[in-house]
Design an enzyme around this catalytic site. Structure first.
Site, PDB file in Angstrom:
ATOM      1  N   HIS A 178     -38.990  32.746 -50.486  1.00  0.00           N
ATOM      2  CA  HIS A 178     -39.579  32.402 -50.205  1.00  0.00           C
ATOM      3  C   HIS A 178     -40.205  32.259 -51.939  1.00  0.00           C
ATOM      4  O   HIS A 178     -41.305  31.928 -51.886  1.00  0.00           O
ATOM      5  CB  HIS A 178     -40.954  33.318 -49.620  1.00  0.00           C
ATOM      6  CG  HIS A 178     -41.131  33.316 -47.996  1.00  0.00           C
ATOM      7  ND1 HIS A 178     -41.672  31.933 -47.233  1.00  0.00           N
ATOM      8  CD2 HIS A 178     -40.488  34.087 -47.358  1.00  0.00           C
ATOM      9  CE1 HIS A 178     -41.100  32.338 -46.487  1.00  0.00           C
ATOM     10  NE2 HIS A 178     -40.275  34.048 -45.729  1.00  0.00           N
ATOM     11  N   GLU A 235     -37.846  37.414 -44.738  1.00  0.00           N
ATOM     12  CA  GLU A 235     -37.089  36.654 -44.590  1.00  0.00           C
ATOM     13  C   GLU A 235     -36.699  36.223 -45.729  1.00  0.00           C
ATOM     14  O   GLU A 235     -36.858  34.982 -45.721  1.00  0.00           O
ATOM     15  CB  GLU A 235     -37.679  35.449 -44.074  1.00  0.00           C
ATOM     16  CG  GLU A 235     -38.928  35.464 -43.003  1.00  0.00           C
ATOM     17  CD  GLU A 235     -39.961  34.857 -42.417  1.00  0.00           C
ATOM     18  OE1 GLU A 235     -39.963  34.040 -41.290  1.00  0.00           O
ATOM     19  OE2 GLU A 235     -40.932  33.889 -43.268  1.00  0.00           O
ATOM     20  N   ASP A 253     -45.048  30.679 -52.363  1.00  0.00           N
ATOM     21  CA  ASP A 253     -44.022  30.331 -51.044  1.00  0.00           C
ATOM     22  C   ASP A 253     -43.790  29.161 -52.044  1.00  0.00           C
ATOM     23  O   ASP A 253     -43.695  28.811 -52.565  1.00  0.00           O
ATOM     24  CB  ASP A 253     -44.674  30.231 -50.106  1.00  0.00           C
ATOM     25  CG  ASP A 253     -44.040  30.984 -49.155  1.00  0.00           C
ATOM     26  OD1 ASP A 253     -43.232  30.612 -48.239  1.00  0.00           O
ATOM     27  OD2 ASP A 253     -44.823  31.456 -47.816  1.00  0.00           O
TER      28      ASP A 253
END
Ligand code: ACM
Length: 505
Positions: A244, A308, A173
């Site tokens: 990410h 995202e 991440d």
């Protein structure tokens, strides 16, 4: 009636019991040795029972591939005062049955230390047990806060006790890259460490001034895969892309959209604007990393994150605009689906199934299995479109949200509370699904994001007993809350014996 979690499909408990002692021997049918080894391994610390093999042992393990109705994971268990018979069509079914045997014994059987004063009584039983859903998972985020490999073994043991069969390991991440990649050593050397950590929620709060880092070795991950497989748990690796990825960009800036930027491994929480470039170097990087992932993880599914991913950098980047033109895409936003589609194709060509978090899901090819997390309506929509789906809706399966709204409850991920009853009330299959769509819902899984979770004790406080409820609803068709609660009261003695904290540590 003994309180089993998850609840078996059919169970009756005639009076009487079978006693396990030092003379009890195992009669092992062909192919049952790994299950017998697991039974011995699990019972040895508390009981010291040798459970030696013998051709006329009263405790029989049998594989019967022709036995219909038990499927890949089902089992049948018969206990009488003189004999035990555990039968399955597939070796994994025996592993599930062994967890039932563990739960039928006194709770002390789960202890890690010798319990010499206990009689190992197994109540007489007639059980036929087949799971409702084939995907019953738990995701642990080891990117935000690293946990050593030894802890992951205990985590797997707790999953296996509850017949959870997928351990989804969130390995990368913005805040850390935990998987070693031989072709890109700086991913862990640089990307595995951050300078400090933000203490408050998204973009707020002070920093702790303390470095945090860690990564696994290949040997540790291979050993984890083997350990989990012995317990019938598949390890699903997740490598996030194209968003990410800040930790990867700190290690290899040329993979991004502005190589001169000098990015650090992210120290704050929230959604990061910096994402992979869409140039060939970035795609080659993803494929090379995934080759190493496939080499380590036999899982038929490989998770590539996908959620995202802000597209502002692509809008500004000349090379991304060229890619939009060359691929005939309408705009830079469409690069997201294009990117994931390319990588998904690569996995499919290598015989694996790509998995992604569904933003809406509508942008991804049908060979993606989707984890629907944002909106409850996405599960039905994705299944109707033809995706296989794992229901991971955040309001019912995110265990980083607080367990209750009580004032003494430690604050979790802000914005929501997911109490035990909510998890138990979560049916993985949307009520409106017809048979075809329902058939595409593989099951469900719990997620534990660890922005605010740093220790094993905190992981377990948040995971249990809520994962017991998810295990029950995904294995069993039973829906009765009060009945679950009463079983859980007894099951709590097992969790206590295992040292799972009841109170916030
Ligand atoms: C997610 O919660 N980022 C899938």
């Amino acid at each position: 009636m003994p309180a089993l979690i998850p609840r078996p499909t059919q169970a009756s408990f005639p009076p009487g019991h079978f006693t396990l002692d030092h003379r009890t021997t195992l009669r092992l049918g062909p192919g049952t040795e790994p299950a017998a080894d697991l039974l011995r391994t699990l019972l040895a610390p508390a009981t010291g029972l040798p459970l030696r093999p013998s051709p006329d042992g009263p405790f029989a393990l049998t594989l019967d591939p022709a036995s219909t109705g038990l499927g890949d994971e089902g089992y049948a268990l018969t206990v009488t005062p003189d004999a035990v018979l555990l039968r399955a069509a597939h070796p994994t079914g025996l592993l599930r049955g062994i967890q039932t045997i563990r739960q039928l014994l006194p709770a002390q059987a789960l202890s890690g230390t010798p319990q010499p004063a206990t009689d190992w009584l197994l109540p007489c039983a007639e059980i036929t047990d087949v799971p409702r859903h084939r995907w019953r998972g738990a995701m642990l985020d080891v990117a935000r806060h690293f946990q050593p490999a030894a802890y992951l073994h205990r985590y797997v043991d707790l999953l296996a006790l509850h017949k959870i069969n997928v351990f989804h390991l969130h390995l990368t991440d913005d805040q850390g890259w935990r998987m070693p990649v031989a072709a890109y050593p700086k991913l862990t050397e640089i990307g595995g460490h951050r300078a400090e950590t933000q203490q408050g929620p998204d973009g707020t709060g002070p920093y702790d001034g303390t470095p945090h880092g860690g990564s696994y070795t290949r040997t540790e991950l291979a050993e984890l895969v083997r350990y989990a497989a012995e317990r019938g748990v598949s390890v699903l690796p997740e490598i996030e892309m194209p968003g990410h990825v800040r930790a990867a960009l700190a290690a290899y800036p040329s993979l991004g959209n502005s190589p001169e930027a000098g990015l650090d491994v992210w120290t704050r929480w929230g959604v990061c604007d910096t994402v992979l470039g869409v140039h060939d170097e970035a795609l080659d990087f993803c494929r090379t990393v995934l080759e190493e992932v496939m080499d380590l993880f036999p899982s038929p599914y490989i998770h590539i994150g996908g959620e995202e991913c802000p597209t502002a950098e692509w809008t500004r980047s000349a090379s991304a605009r060229q890619r939009v033109a060359a691929e005939g895409l309408p705009h830079a936003q469409a690069l997201h689906g294009w990117f994931l589609g390319r990588i998904g194709d690569f996995l499919v060509r290598n015989g694996r199934r790509p998995v992604a978090w569904a933003e809406t899901g509508a942008e991804l090819p049908l060979d993606f299995t989707l984890m629907t997390w944002r909106d409850a309506a996405h599960t039905l929509a994705a299944a109707r479109r033809g995706h296989l789906v794992v229901n991971a809706h955040h309001r019912t399966t995110y265990l980083d949200y607080a367990r209750s709204a009580a004032p003494d409850e430690p604050s979790g991920q802000p914005g929501n509370v997911v109490d035990l009853r909510t998890v138990h009330g979560h049916d993985p299959v949307p009520a409106e699904a017809d048979a075809e769509a329902a058939g595409r819902v593989l099951g469900t899984q719990a997620q534990l994001w660890t922005e605010f979770v740093t220790t094993p004790e905190h992981i377990e406080y948040l995971t249990y007993p809520r994962l017991c409820a998810l295990a029950d609803r995904s294995w069993s068709a039973a829906t009765d809350w009060a009945e679950f609660r009463s079983r859980l009261d007894e099951h709590t003695a097992r969790l206590d014996t295992l040292g799972v904290p009841r109170r916030h540590p």
